[in-house]
Design a protein around this motif. Structure first.
Motif, PDB file in Angstrom:
ATOM      1  N   GLN A   9     -10.674 -41.616   4.590  1.00 27.49           N
ATOM      2  CA  GLN A   9     -10.406 -40.304   5.153  1.00 27.49           C
ATOM      3  C   GLN A   9     -10.951 -39.175   4.280  1.00 27.49           C
ATOM      4  OE1 GLN A   9      -8.864 -39.666   8.131  1.00 27.49           O
ATOM      5  NE2 GLN A   9      -8.692 -41.856   8.547  1.00 27.49           N
ATOM      6  N   THR A  10     -11.359 -39.500   3.064  1.00 20.28           N
ATOM      7  CA  THR A  10     -11.801 -38.526   2.048  1.00 20.28           C
ATOM      8  C   THR A  10     -10.746 -37.442   1.859  1.00 20.28           C
ATOM      9  OG1 THR A  10     -13.163 -37.125   3.548  1.00 20.28           O
ATOM     10  CG2 THR A  10     -14.216 -39.025   2.503  1.00 20.28           C
ATOM     11  N   THR A  11      -9.546 -37.902   1.573  1.00 19.47           N
ATOM     12  CA  THR A  11      -8.440 -36.992   1.318  1.00 19.47           C
ATOM     13  C   THR A  11      -7.727 -37.392   0.035  1.00 19.47           C
ATOM     14  OG1 THR A  11      -6.908 -38.301   2.670  1.00 19.47           O
ATOM     15  CG2 THR A  11      -8.053 -36.480   3.752  1.00 19.47           C
ATOM     16  N   VAL A  12      -7.068 -36.444  -0.553  1.00 13.55           N
ATOM     17  CA  VAL A  12      -6.212 -36.690  -1.697  1.00 13.55           C
ATOM     18  C   VAL A  12      -4.883 -36.007  -1.418  1.00 13.55           C
ATOM     19  CG1 VAL A  12      -7.105 -34.688  -2.960  1.00 13.55           C
ATOM     20  CG2 VAL A  12      -5.979 -36.547  -4.208  1.00 13.55           C
ATOM     21  N   SER A  13      -3.793 -36.651  -1.824  1.00 14.11           N
ATOM     22  CA  SER A  13      -2.467 -36.127  -1.552  1.00 14.11           C
ATOM     23  C   SER A  13      -1.672 -35.994  -2.844  1.00 14.11           C
ATOM     24  CB  SER A  13      -1.710 -37.035  -0.587  1.00 14.11           C
ATOM     25  OG  SER A  13      -2.356 -37.091   0.666  1.00 14.11           O
ATOM     26  N   LEU A  14      -0.713 -35.103  -2.812  1.00 13.51           N
ATOM     27  CA  LEU A  14       0.224 -34.939  -3.911  1.00 13.51           C
ATOM     28  C   LEU A  14       1.621 -34.980  -3.331  1.00 13.51           C
ATOM     29  CD1 LEU A  14       0.472 -34.340  -6.995  1.00 13.51           C
ATOM     30  CD2 LEU A  14       0.730 -31.935  -6.351  1.00 13.51           C
ATOM     31  N   GLN A  15       2.327 -36.066  -3.604  1.00 15.37           N
ATOM     32  CA  GLN A  15       3.696 -36.209  -3.153  1.00 15.37           C
ATOM     33  C   GLN A  15       4.614 -35.653  -4.228  1.00 15.37           C
ATOM     34  OE1 GLN A  15       4.944 -37.485  -0.115  1.00 15.37           O
ATOM     35  NE2 GLN A  15       6.808 -36.567  -0.948  1.00 15.37           N
ATOM     36  N   MET A  16       5.369 -34.634  -3.887  1.00 15.93           N
ATOM     37  CA  MET A  16       6.234 -33.949  -4.836  1.00 15.93           C
ATOM     38  C   MET A  16       7.686 -34.196  -4.467  1.00 15.93           C
ATOM     39  SD  MET A  16       4.165 -30.344  -5.198  1.00 15.93           S
ATOM     40  CE  MET A  16       4.464 -29.904  -3.486  1.00 15.93           C
ATOM     41  N   SER A  17       8.463 -34.632  -5.444  1.00 21.40           N
ATOM     42  CA  SER A  17       9.872 -34.906  -5.238  1.00 21.40           C
ATOM     43  C   SER A  17      10.695 -34.135  -6.259  1.00 21.40           C
ATOM     44  CB  SER A  17      10.156 -36.406  -5.361  1.00 21.40           C
ATOM     45  OG  SER A  17       9.450 -37.153  -4.394  1.00 21.40           O
ATOM     46  N   SER A  18      11.989 -34.010  -5.967  1.00 26.20           N
ATOM     47  CA  SER A  18      12.914 -33.321  -6.871  1.00 26.20           C
ATOM     48  C   SER A  18      12.357 -31.974  -7.315  1.00 26.20           C
ATOM     49  CB  SER A  18      13.221 -34.200  -8.085  1.00 26.20           C
ATOM     50  OG  SER A  18      13.783 -35.434  -7.692  1.00 26.20           O
ATOM     51  N   LEU A  19      11.908 -31.210  -6.357  1.00 28.25           N
ATOM     52  CA  LEU A  19      11.257 -29.940  -6.663  1.00 28.25           C
ATOM     53  C   LEU A  19      12.222 -28.957  -7.312  1.00 28.25           C
ATOM     54  CD1 LEU A  19       9.025 -29.649  -3.520  1.00 28.25           C
ATOM     55  CD2 LEU A  19       8.215 -29.588  -5.885  1.00 28.25           C
ATOM     56  N   ARG A  20      11.684 -28.192  -8.225  1.00 25.22           N
ATOM     57  CA  ARG A  20      12.436 -27.209  -8.985  1.00 25.22           C
ATOM     58  C   ARG A  20      11.834 -25.827  -8.772  1.00 25.22           C
ATOM     59  NH1 ARG A  20      11.497 -30.701 -14.513  1.00 25.22           N
ATOM     60  NH2 ARG A  20      12.770 -32.532 -13.933  1.00 25.22           N
ATOM     61  N   PRO A  21      12.621 -24.773  -8.959  1.00 21.85           N
ATOM     62  CA  PRO A  21      12.064 -23.424  -8.819  1.00 21.85           C
ATOM     63  C   PRO A  21      10.837 -23.201  -9.699  1.00 21.85           C
ATOM     64  CG  PRO A  21      14.436 -23.300  -8.828  1.00 21.85           C
ATOM     65  CD  PRO A  21      14.086 -24.735  -9.132  1.00 21.85           C
ATOM     66  N   GLU A  22      10.791 -23.816 -10.865  1.00 20.88           N
ATOM     67  CA  GLU A  22       9.654 -23.655 -11.754  1.00 20.88           C
ATOM     68  C   GLU A  22       8.390 -24.352 -11.256  1.00 20.88           C
ATOM     69  OE1 GLU A  22      12.621 -26.347 -14.101  1.00 20.88           O
ATOM     70  OE2 GLU A  22      12.720 -24.784 -12.578  1.00 20.88           O
ATOM     71  N   ASP A  23       8.504 -25.132 -10.180  1.00 19.32           N
ATOM     72  CA  ASP A  23       7.328 -25.714  -9.545  1.00 19.32           C
ATOM     73  C   ASP A  23       6.636 -24.724  -8.616  1.00 19.32           C
ATOM     74  OD1 ASP A  23       7.583 -28.321 -10.708  1.00 19.32           O
ATOM     75  OD2 ASP A  23       9.137 -28.801  -9.236  1.00 19.32           O
ATOM     76  N   THR A  24       7.257 -23.593  -8.387  1.00 14.73           N
ATOM     77  CA  THR A  24       6.677 -22.572  -7.526  1.00 14.73           C
ATOM     78  C   THR A  24       5.327 -22.120  -8.085  1.00 14.73           C
ATOM     79  OG1 THR A  24       8.815 -21.776  -6.727  1.00 14.73           O
ATOM     80  CG2 THR A  24       6.961 -20.245  -6.611  1.00 14.73           C
ATOM     81  N   ALA A  25       4.297 -22.224  -7.266  1.00 13.25           N
ATOM     82  CA  ALA A  25       2.947 -21.878  -7.705  1.00 13.25           C
ATOM     83  C   ALA A  25       1.978 -22.016  -6.534  1.00 13.25           C
ATOM     84  CB  ALA A  25       2.495 -22.790  -8.846  1.00 13.25           C
ATOM     85  N   LEU A  26       0.776 -21.530  -6.756  1.00 13.36           N
ATOM     86  CA  LEU A  26      -0.331 -21.808  -5.857  1.00 13.36           C
ATOM     87  C   LEU A  26      -0.980 -23.095  -6.343  1.00 13.36           C
ATOM     88  CD1 LEU A  26      -1.946 -20.655  -3.440  1.00 13.36           C
ATOM     89  CD2 LEU A  26      -3.474 -19.600  -5.115  1.00 13.36           C
TER      90      LEU A  26
END
Length: 123
Positions: A76-93
């Motif tokens: 598919q020529t894709t890359v993914s980022l699975q994010m768990s247990s997200l924290r406010p400090e993960d807020t970003a572009l």
């Protein structure tokens, strides 16, 4: 044209999970290590994760180890980022990037960049 397009950014509650995707086109995807970086206003771009062009190795920034997982689909020529247990400090572009025949965690080693997708984590 050479292009990386991120998607999946959202407003989420702390503790939630979110999956970001990046669609690649216009270059030989299998010869590029794919990376994820993030940036907030007034801060330097931060390494998040990468997956080697060979596919057998991954690396993560210290702040996301054990919570985030990067994967790629060379068909598919894709890359993914699975994010768990997200924290406010993960807020970003969050940016998707590609590095030709390299396995690096430095933003300067990546040649192709997407425009970013915003992730906002509220408490």
């Amino acid at each position: 044209q050479v292009q990386l397009v991120e998607s999946g950014g959202a407003w989420v509650q702390a503790g939630d999970s979110l999956r970001l995707s990046c669609a690649a086109s216009g270059f030989n995807f299998t010869k590029y290590t794919m990376g994820w970086f993030r940036q907030v206003p007034g801060k330097e771009r931060e390494f998040v994760a990468c997956i080697k062009y060979t596919g057998e190795s991954t690396a993560y920034g210290d702040s996301v180890k054990g919570r985030f997982s990067v994967s790629r689909d060379n068909v598919q020529t894709t890359v993914s980022l699975q994010m768990s247990s997200l924290r406010p400090e993960d807020t970003a572009l969050y940016y998707c990037a590609a590095s030709y025949l390299k396995y690096r965690s430095r933003a300067s080693e990546y040649q192709i960049w997407g425009q970013g997708t915003q992730v906002t984590v509220f408490a």
